[in-house]
Design a protein around this motif. Structure first.
Motif: not given
Length: 332
Positions: A46-65, A89-93
């Protein structure tokens, strides 16, 4: 936006442009349900300026969004990621299953070059494996093998029975030899038999059960037979524990004979010792049968060993190993 699809950070205020920022590499376990992240992980996201993920099918993405976190599906290079952190800036990968080795190797090379000011790098585990979590991997692997392997898909309980006996003997041998590596491997082979039979049992048309049913059954049994741990009973000695166990077992089984439940297919010495043990614990006065022959002599020896607290099978195996060594010595 460059060729990798990664959009660099916008121009920074001159007062903060020199701040190197922060990279958070967020790791998760596939053995924990998606969305069940630690509180520090949610705070970082929540505090990050950007959140990145290379895998569009990562199982966590629906829950993060769903939690209102915007995630960019992109795979930046180490240089691009460092640039995105410029200006504080803080970037979360959100790491993929492989853990982003190319990215971390690139960051290590940049740091080692000494040419640029590196952002702070934090490895943040967002979910942890609980003890026993790798058992889930075993169940998943067994599911796939059962479905796709030409040999495993055709196996039955009856066909696998001999392997269960073999693996049990190999486990005993590893224990007696004191080989820790072999012990770990043989325990795995015995565990495989449990999971394999449980997987086969799922397909039974009349009385199916799963490995969860098997585990649930033994958990319930252990709790019930340990009232001194999970209940109001007390036990301070191994003898008292054994008394609790035998008492609750007798109530469960409601057997009409102390011989019930003793597998007659086990090795002869072990069978004789088990019968003698049941007789002794029940307080029965049952004299050994009087007859001629080696079998009856062995029965007497097995009963004697059990009364003295010696496993006759283990004792004979130890003697047999000594005999084997003597044979090899004579052979040179």
């Amino acid at each position: 936006m460059n060729a990798t699809g990664f959009e660099p950070a916008p121009d920074q205020d001159p007062d903060t442009a020199s701040a190197p920022g922060r990279i958070v590499l967020l790791t998760t376990s596939h053995r924990v349900a998606p969305g069940l992240l630690s509180w520090p992980a949610w705070q970082a996201l929540h505090a990050a300026d950007r959140v990145l993920c290379a895998d569009g099918a990562h199982p966590q993405l629906p829950y993060l969004r769903e939690a209102g976190i915007a995630v960019d599906e992109t795979s930046p290079t180490a240089e691009e990621l460092v640039g995105a952190c410029a200006g504080g800036h803080t970037v979360v990968v959100v790491a993929t299953g492989e853990g982003e080795p190319a990215l971390t190797d690139g960051l290590a090379r940049l740091a080692g070059s000494g040419r640029i000011q590196m952002p702070e790098l934090e490895l943040l585990p967002a979910s942890y494996d609980l003890p026993g979590a790798r058992l889930l991997d075993l169940v998943q692997v067994m599911d796939r093998i059962r479905a796709e392997c030409p040999w495993s898909s055709r196996q039955t309980h009856e066909g696998l029975a001999k392997y269960g006996i073999e693996e049990a003997y190999e486990l005993v041998e590893a224990i007696e030899e004191g080989d820790r590596d072999e012990l770990r491997e043989e325990l795995g082979d015995v565990l495989l038999q449990v999971v394999f039979h449980s997987r086969i049992a799922e397909e039974d048309p009349d009385a199916p059960f799963s490995v969860d049913d098997v585990a649930g059954g033994i958990v319930a049994k252990l709790i019930h037979r340990h009232p001194h741990v999970f209940g109001d009973e007390t036990a301070s000695t191994p003898e008292e524990v054994k008394a609790h166990w035998l008492r609750t077992k007798a109530i469960e089984k409601q057997r009409s004979s102390v011989t019930e439940g003793i597998p007659l297919g086990q090795p002869g010495l072990a069978l004789a010792a088990k019968l003698a043990s049941r007789v002794r614990m029940a307080g029965l006065d049952v004299p050994l049968p009087k007859s001629e022959g080696i079998g009856y002599e062995l029965l007497v020896l097995a009963a004697r060993a059990e009364a003295e607290g010696v496993d006759p099978e283990a004792a004979l195996r130890a003697a047999a190993r000594a005999y084997r060594d003597a044979i090899r010595e004579v052979e040179g």
